[in-house]
Design a protein around this motif. Structure first.
Motif, PDB file in Angstrom:
ATOM      1  N   CYS A  51       6.847   5.701   2.560  1.00  0.00           N
ATOM      2  CA  CYS A  51       5.611   5.964   1.824  1.00  0.00           C
ATOM      3  C   CYS A  51       5.258   4.781   0.934  1.00  0.00           C
ATOM      4  CB  CYS A  51       5.750   7.213   0.958  1.00  0.00           C
ATOM      5  SG  CYS A  51       6.026   8.713   1.901  1.00  0.00           S
ATOM      6  N   GLU A  52       4.093   4.239   1.164  1.00  0.00           N
ATOM      7  CA  GLU A  52       3.538   3.198   0.302  1.00  0.00           C
ATOM      8  C   GLU A  52       2.704   3.912  -0.753  1.00  0.00           C
ATOM      9  OE1 GLU A  52       2.385  -0.739  -1.017  1.00  0.00           O
ATOM     10  OE2 GLU A  52       4.106   0.116   0.024  1.00  0.00           O
ATOM     11  N   VAL A  53       2.955   3.625  -2.014  1.00  0.00           N
ATOM     12  CA  VAL A  53       2.252   4.284  -3.113  1.00  0.00           C
ATOM     13  C   VAL A  53       1.311   3.286  -3.767  1.00  0.00           C
ATOM     14  CG1 VAL A  53       2.512   5.523  -5.294  1.00  0.00           C
ATOM     15  CG2 VAL A  53       4.237   5.795  -3.494  1.00  0.00           C
ATOM     16  N   THR A  69      -4.125  -2.337   4.442  1.00  0.00           N
ATOM     17  CA  THR A  69      -4.801  -2.864   5.618  1.00  0.00           C
ATOM     18  C   THR A  69      -3.895  -2.723   6.846  1.00  0.00           C
ATOM     19  OG1 THR A  69      -3.862  -5.056   5.272  1.00  0.00           O
ATOM     20  CG2 THR A  69      -5.981  -4.573   4.167  1.00  0.00           C
ATOM     21  N   PRO A  70      -4.433  -2.928   8.038  1.00  0.00           N
ATOM     22  CA  PRO A  70      -3.562  -2.926   9.222  1.00  0.00           C
ATOM     23  C   PRO A  70      -2.417  -3.940   9.126  1.00  0.00           C
ATOM     24  CG  PRO A  70      -5.840  -2.729   9.902  1.00  0.00           C
ATOM     25  CD  PRO A  70      -5.856  -3.005   8.412  1.00  0.00           C
ATOM     26  N   THR A  71      -2.670  -5.081   8.515  1.00  0.00           N
ATOM     27  CA  THR A  71      -1.616  -6.081   8.331  1.00  0.00           C
ATOM     28  C   THR A  71      -0.511  -5.544   7.424  1.00  0.00           C
ATOM     29  OG1 THR A  71      -3.200  -7.870   8.652  1.00  0.00           O
ATOM     30  CG2 THR A  71      -1.135  -8.431   7.534  1.00  0.00           C
ATOM     31  N   GLY A 116       0.815   8.914   8.811  1.00  0.00           N
ATOM     32  CA  GLY A 116       0.804   8.189  10.071  1.00  0.00           C
ATOM     33  C   GLY A 116      -0.128   7.007  10.123  1.00  0.00           C
ATOM     34  N   VAL A 117      -0.008   6.111   9.157  1.00  0.00           N
ATOM     35  CA  VAL A 117      -0.837   4.905   9.111  1.00  0.00           C
ATOM     36  C   VAL A 117      -0.262   3.870  10.070  1.00  0.00           C
ATOM     37  CG1 VAL A 117      -1.656   3.045   7.623  1.00  0.00           C
ATOM     38  CG2 VAL A 117      -1.482   5.374   6.736  1.00  0.00           C
ATOM     39  N   SER A 118      -1.145   3.244  10.833  1.00  0.00           N
ATOM     40  CA  SER A 118      -0.642   2.218  11.756  1.00  0.00           C
ATOM     41  C   SER A 118      -1.428   0.937  11.609  1.00  0.00           C
ATOM     42  CB  SER A 118      -0.724   2.696  13.196  1.00  0.00           C
ATOM     43  OG  SER A 118      -2.024   3.082  13.535  1.00  0.00           O
TER      44      SER A 118
END
Length: 118
Positions: A51-53, A69-71, A116-118
């Protein structure tokens, strides 16, 4: 400690509480390696979730989740692989989530949890 750092720490604490409230197990917080940091590593059922907060005091410059961002998401996936290797965790499903928090005037947070971020 700078006000920004205090807000960030409070946001991470609120995010961890949010996840615990969902029944998730917090495995690790603020794991670091030479390539970067993972804010929260948790278990959701049989999956490992990184998890990115992102915590903000307003949405003046956009929603916090928009900062991933996608990167950045790709980097988080690479860091997740590093974490798995460092901890000796075998093949398990891994997901990257983003938790965005915005503090209101009273210091309470609204929480936006993207899975589910990609």
């Amino acid at each position: 400690m700078r006000a920004k750092d205090v807000l960030g720490r409070r946001g991470e604490d609120a995010a961890a509480s949010h996840l615990a409230g969902l029944g998730w197990t917090i495995i690790e917080r603020n794991w670091r390696c030479p390539e970067g940091e993972l804010d929260i590593v948790a278990r959701d059922g049989s999956s490992i979730v990184v998890c990115e907060v992102k915590t903000r005091s307003s949405v003046e410059y956009g929603a916090p989740v928009e900062a991933v961002t996608p990167t950045k998401a790709a980097r988080l996936h690479r860091l997740a692989a590093r974490w798995l290797a460092a901890r000796g965790v075998g093949h398990v499903p891994v997901r990257v989530d983003v938790i965005g928090l915005v503090a209101d005037d009273s210091g309470r947070f609204s929480i936006d949890h993207l899975k589910g971020v990609s």
